[in-house]
Motif scaffolding. Structure first.
Motif, PDB file in Angstrom:
ATOM      1  N   VAL A  37       0.855  -1.191   0.000  1.00 40.79           N
ATOM      2  CA  VAL A  37       0.000   0.000   0.000  1.00 40.79           C
ATOM      3  C   VAL A  37       0.889   1.239   0.000  1.00 40.79           C
ATOM      4  O   VAL A  37       1.781   1.368   0.858  1.00 40.79           O
ATOM      5  CB  VAL A  37      -0.920   0.037   1.241  1.00 40.79           C
ATOM      6  CG1 VAL A  37      -1.804   1.274   1.206  1.00 40.79           C
ATOM      7  CG2 VAL A  37      -1.749  -1.230   1.354  1.00 40.79           C
ATOM      8  N   LEU A  38       0.651   2.137  -0.944  1.00 40.93           N
ATOM      9  CA  LEU A  38       1.355   3.417  -1.007  1.00 40.93           C
ATOM     10  C   LEU A  38       0.328   4.523  -0.894  1.00 40.93           C
ATOM     11  O   LEU A  38      -0.693   4.505  -1.596  1.00 40.93           O
ATOM     12  CB  LEU A  38       2.117   3.557  -2.332  1.00 40.93           C
ATOM     13  CG  LEU A  38       2.778   4.915  -2.578  1.00 40.93           C
ATOM     14  CD1 LEU A  38       3.915   5.154  -1.583  1.00 40.93           C
ATOM     15  CD2 LEU A  38       3.289   5.009  -4.000  1.00 40.93           C
ATOM     16  N   ARG A  69      -4.079   6.894  -2.721  1.00 47.98           N
ATOM     17  CA  ARG A  69      -3.610   5.611  -2.204  1.00 47.98           C
ATOM     18  C   ARG A  69      -3.749   4.577  -3.308  1.00 47.98           C
ATOM     19  O   ARG A  69      -4.781   4.506  -3.982  1.00 47.98           O
ATOM     20  CB  ARG A  69      -4.448   5.220  -0.987  1.00 47.98           C
ATOM     21  CG  ARG A  69      -4.045   3.934  -0.318  1.00 47.98           C
ATOM     22  CD  ARG A  69      -4.758   3.735   1.010  1.00 47.98           C
ATOM     23  NE  ARG A  69      -6.201   3.558   0.821  1.00 47.98           N
ATOM     24  CZ  ARG A  69      -7.088   3.628   1.805  1.00 47.98           C
ATOM     25  NH1 ARG A  69      -6.703   3.903   3.043  1.00 47.98           N
ATOM     26  NH2 ARG A  69      -8.365   3.425   1.556  1.00 47.98           N
ATOM     27  N   LEU A  70      -2.696   3.770  -3.503  1.00 49.55           N
ATOM     28  CA  LEU A  70      -2.742   2.608  -4.391  1.00 49.55           C
ATOM     29  C   LEU A  70      -2.484   1.370  -3.554  1.00 49.55           C
ATOM     30  O   LEU A  70      -1.511   1.307  -2.798  1.00 49.55           O
ATOM     31  CB  LEU A  70      -1.690   2.700  -5.499  1.00 49.55           C
ATOM     32  CG  LEU A  70      -1.983   3.629  -6.670  1.00 49.55           C
ATOM     33  CD1 LEU A  70      -0.806   3.649  -7.637  1.00 49.55           C
ATOM     34  CD2 LEU A  70      -3.260   3.236  -7.396  1.00 49.55           C
ATOM     35  N   ARG A  71      -3.373   0.357  -3.721  1.00 50.39           N
ATOM     36  CA  ARG A  71      -3.245  -0.896  -2.982  1.00 50.39           C
ATOM     37  C   ARG A  71      -3.098  -2.036  -3.976  1.00 50.39           C
ATOM     38  O   ARG A  71      -3.972  -2.236  -4.805  1.00 50.39           O
ATOM     39  CB  ARG A  71      -4.489  -1.133  -2.123  1.00 50.39           C
ATOM     40  CG  ARG A  71      -4.709  -0.078  -1.071  1.00 50.39           C
ATOM     41  CD  ARG A  71      -5.955  -0.360  -0.253  1.00 50.39           C
ATOM     42  NE  ARG A  71      -7.170   0.060  -0.956  1.00 50.39           N
ATOM     43  CZ  ARG A  71      -8.352  -0.531  -0.817  1.00 50.39           C
ATOM     44  NH1 ARG A  71      -8.499  -1.592  -0.050  1.00 50.39           N
ATOM     45  NH2 ARG A  71      -9.400  -0.081  -1.461  1.00 50.39           N
ATOM     46  N   ARG A  72      -1.996  -2.759  -3.894  1.00 51.22           N
ATOM     47  CA  ARG A  72      -1.826  -3.975  -4.700  1.00 51.22           C
ATOM     48  C   ARG A  72      -2.258  -5.151  -3.858  1.00 51.22           C
ATOM     49  O   ARG A  72      -1.741  -5.376  -2.752  1.00 51.22           O
ATOM     50  CB  ARG A  72      -0.367  -4.139  -5.120  1.00 51.22           C
ATOM     51  CG  ARG A  72      -0.137  -5.444  -5.881  1.00 51.22           C
ATOM     52  CD  ARG A  72       1.307  -5.645  -6.236  1.00 51.22           C
ATOM     53  NE  ARG A  72       1.507  -6.951  -6.867  1.00 51.22           N
ATOM     54  CZ  ARG A  72       2.686  -7.404  -7.270  1.00 51.22           C
ATOM     55  NH1 ARG A  72       3.763  -6.658  -7.129  1.00 51.22           N
ATOM     56  NH2 ARG A  72       2.784  -8.588  -7.823  1.00 51.22           N
ATOM     57  N   GLU A  73      -3.240  -5.895  -4.375  1.00 51.98           N
ATOM     58  CA  GLU A  73      -3.735  -7.089  -3.705  1.00 51.98           C
ATOM     59  C   GLU A  73      -3.769  -8.210  -4.734  1.00 51.98           C
ATOM     60  O   GLU A  73      -4.689  -8.297  -5.544  1.00 51.98           O
ATOM     61  CB  GLU A  73      -5.113  -6.833  -3.094  1.00 51.98           C
ATOM     62  CG  GLU A  73      -5.082  -5.756  -2.025  1.00 51.98           C
ATOM     63  CD  GLU A  73      -6.409  -5.536  -1.329  1.00 51.98           C
ATOM     64  OE1 GLU A  73      -7.397  -6.222  -1.680  1.00 51.98           O
ATOM     65  OE2 GLU A  73      -6.457  -4.672  -0.434  1.00 51.98           O
ATOM     66  N   GLY A  74      -2.732  -9.028  -4.728  1.00 49.32           N
ATOM     67  CA  GLY A  74      -2.608 -10.071  -5.745  1.00 49.32           C
ATOM     68  C   GLY A  74      -2.439  -9.433  -7.114  1.00 49.32           C
ATOM     69  O   GLY A  74      -1.581  -8.579  -7.310  1.00 49.32           O
ATOM     70  N   ARG A  75      -3.285  -9.830  -8.064  1.00 47.59           N
ATOM     71  CA  ARG A  75      -3.187  -9.307  -9.432  1.00 47.59           C
ATOM     72  C   ARG A  75      -3.988  -8.019  -9.623  1.00 47.59           C
ATOM     73  O   ARG A  75      -4.023  -7.469 -10.719  1.00 47.59           O
ATOM     74  CB  ARG A  75      -3.678 -10.360 -10.426  1.00 47.59           C
ATOM     75  CG  ARG A  75      -2.822 -11.624 -10.426  1.00 47.59           C
ATOM     76  CD  ARG A  75      -3.226 -12.566 -11.542  1.00 47.59           C
ATOM     77  NE  ARG A  75      -3.052 -11.924 -12.830  1.00 47.59           N
ATOM     78  CZ  ARG A  75      -3.811 -12.179 -13.894  1.00 47.59           C
ATOM     79  NH1 ARG A  75      -4.795 -13.030 -13.813  1.00 47.59           N
ATOM     80  NH2 ARG A  75      -3.584 -11.565 -15.033  1.00 47.59           N
ATOM     81  N   ASP A  76      -4.630  -7.549  -8.556  1.00 45.93           N
ATOM     82  CA  ASP A  76      -5.503  -6.388  -8.655  1.00 45.93           C
ATOM     83  C   ASP A  76      -4.889  -5.171  -7.971  1.00 45.93           C
ATOM     84  O   ASP A  76      -4.101  -5.299  -7.031  1.00 45.93           O
ATOM     85  CB  ASP A  76      -6.858  -6.692  -8.016  1.00 45.93           C
ATOM     86  CG  ASP A  76      -7.530  -7.904  -8.652  1.00 45.93           C
ATOM     87  OD1 ASP A  76      -7.455  -8.038  -9.890  1.00 45.93           O
ATOM     88  OD2 ASP A  76      -8.108  -8.721  -7.917  1.00 45.93           O
ATOM     89  N   VAL A  77      -5.304  -3.991  -8.437  1.00 42.97           N
ATOM     90  CA  VAL A  77      -4.868  -2.733  -7.841  1.00 42.97           C
ATOM     91  C   VAL A  77      -6.101  -1.884  -7.583  1.00 42.97           C
ATOM     92  O   VAL A  77      -6.979  -1.767  -8.447  1.00 42.97           O
ATOM     93  CB  VAL A  77      -3.880  -1.980  -8.758  1.00 42.97           C
ATOM     94  CG1 VAL A  77      -3.417  -0.694  -8.095  1.00 42.97           C
ATOM     95  CG2 VAL A  77      -2.689  -2.858  -9.108  1.00 42.97           C
ATOM     96  N   GLY A 110       2.273  -5.743   2.232  1.00 39.66           N
ATOM     97  CA  GLY A 110       1.120  -6.500   2.690  1.00 39.66           C
ATOM     98  C   GLY A 110      -0.191  -5.785   2.408  1.00 39.66           C
ATOM     99  O   GLY A 110      -0.212  -4.681   1.864  1.00 39.66           O
ATOM    100  N   ARG A 111      -1.288  -6.436   2.769  1.00 47.75           N
ATOM    101  CA  ARG A 111      -2.611  -5.868   2.555  1.00 47.75           C
ATOM    102  C   ARG A 111      -3.039  -5.046   3.758  1.00 47.75           C
ATOM    103  O   ARG A 111      -2.578  -5.270   4.868  1.00 47.75           O
ATOM    104  CB  ARG A 111      -3.638  -6.968   2.290  1.00 47.75           C
ATOM    105  CG  ARG A 111      -3.337  -7.727   1.021  1.00 47.75           C
ATOM    106  CD  ARG A 111      -4.436  -8.670   0.647  1.00 47.75           C
ATOM    107  NE  ARG A 111      -4.065  -9.430  -0.548  1.00 47.75           N
ATOM    108  CZ  ARG A 111      -4.912 -10.124  -1.271  1.00 47.75           C
ATOM    109  NH1 ARG A 111      -6.189 -10.180  -0.940  1.00 47.75           N
ATOM    110  NH2 ARG A 111      -4.499 -10.771  -2.341  1.00 47.75           N
ATOM    111  N   MET A 112      -3.960  -4.113   3.525  1.00 50.94           N
ATOM    112  CA  MET A 112      -4.523  -3.348   4.624  1.00 50.94           C
ATOM    113  C   MET A 112      -5.381  -4.261   5.489  1.00 50.94           C
ATOM    114  O   MET A 112      -6.075  -5.123   4.986  1.00 50.94           O
ATOM    115  CB  MET A 112      -5.383  -2.198   4.079  1.00 50.94           C
ATOM    116  CG  MET A 112      -4.586  -1.130   3.386  1.00 50.94           C
ATOM    117  SD  MET A 112      -5.637   0.189   2.740  1.00 50.94           S
ATOM    118  CE  MET A 112      -6.555   0.657   4.188  1.00 50.94           C
ATOM    119  N   SER A 113      -5.327  -4.045   6.787  1.00 50.43           N
ATOM    120  CA  SER A 113      -6.136  -4.888   7.689  1.00 50.43           C
ATOM    121  C   SER A 113      -7.508  -4.261   7.925  1.00 50.43           C
ATOM    122  O   SER A 113      -7.755  -3.148   7.627  1.00 50.43           O
ATOM    123  CB  SER A 113      -5.422  -5.057   9.018  1.00 50.43           C
ATOM    124  OG  SER A 113      -5.071  -3.821   9.554  1.00 50.43           O
TER     125      SER A 113
END
Length: 194
Positions: free
Chosen positions: A60-61, A129-137, A191-194
């Protein structure tokens, strides 16, 4: 995120500076710079200015961006990039004759799309904010850094569940030079956001 060690320039701008005390980054993009591929306008541009870090897997940025635009489509925000043919950027783009455009551009197979919503001209500061979660953003925006609204959820064709990508800050001046962008409160977490 440490601007000195973690980030590297892609197309370094002609002028930029960082305040040591605050960590604020200011940059002045060169004219006729952009990240865009083919769709509708027909042109291909991969010469925007981006300060990127490597990421491998989820992350997460976030960042606060203040823009001082001068010309149509002056823009600043965040970019997650796999290659010149595959990336996502989220920003505010300046429109001199109406509201600005808050949104995201997703590029797959060297074709860009652009989703937007109007943003009042008097708003010059936006959190992204950009969140990378697996193959998705997932691209989010906020006016205060606390209440976030989703702008876009996208799958990038070149992005795997894990593996390298680059993420960071970007700014472009598609028309002409003269635009100034400021970035502060830059934060990256794996990592992912909780």
């Amino acid at each position: 995120m440490n601007l000195d060690n973690d980030l590297q320039w892609l197309n370094e701008p002609p002028r930029w500076e960082r305040e040591a005390a605050t960590g604020r980054l200011r940059l002045w993009p060169a004219g006729r710079t952009d990240f865009w591929q083919r769709t509708h306008y027909g042109f291909e541009a991969d010469n925007g200015h981006a300060l990127l870090r490597e990421m491998d897997g989820d992350g997460v940025l976030s960042c606060r961006v203040t823009a001082h635009p001068r010309h149509r489509y002056d823009q600043a925000g965040l970019l997650l990039r796999l290659s010149p043919a595959c990336w996502i950027k989220t920003s505010v783009e300046f429109e001199p004759d109406g509201p600005n455009r808050l949104g995201a551009v997703v590029t797959n197979a060297q074709a860009s799309d652009w989703s937007t919503q109007p943003l009042a001209r008097e708003i010059s500061t936006v959190w992204f904010r950009l969140r990378r979660e697996g193959r998705d953003v997932i691209a989010d925006a906020s006016l205060d850094g606390e209440d976030w609204q989703q702008l876009r959820m996208a799958r990038l064709q070149e992005l795997g569940e894990t593996g390298p990508a680059q993420v960071g800050l970007y700014a472009c001046s598609p028309t002409a030079a003269g635009f100034q962008a400021e970035f502060d409160h830059v934060a990256y977490a794996p990592g992912r956001m909780s």
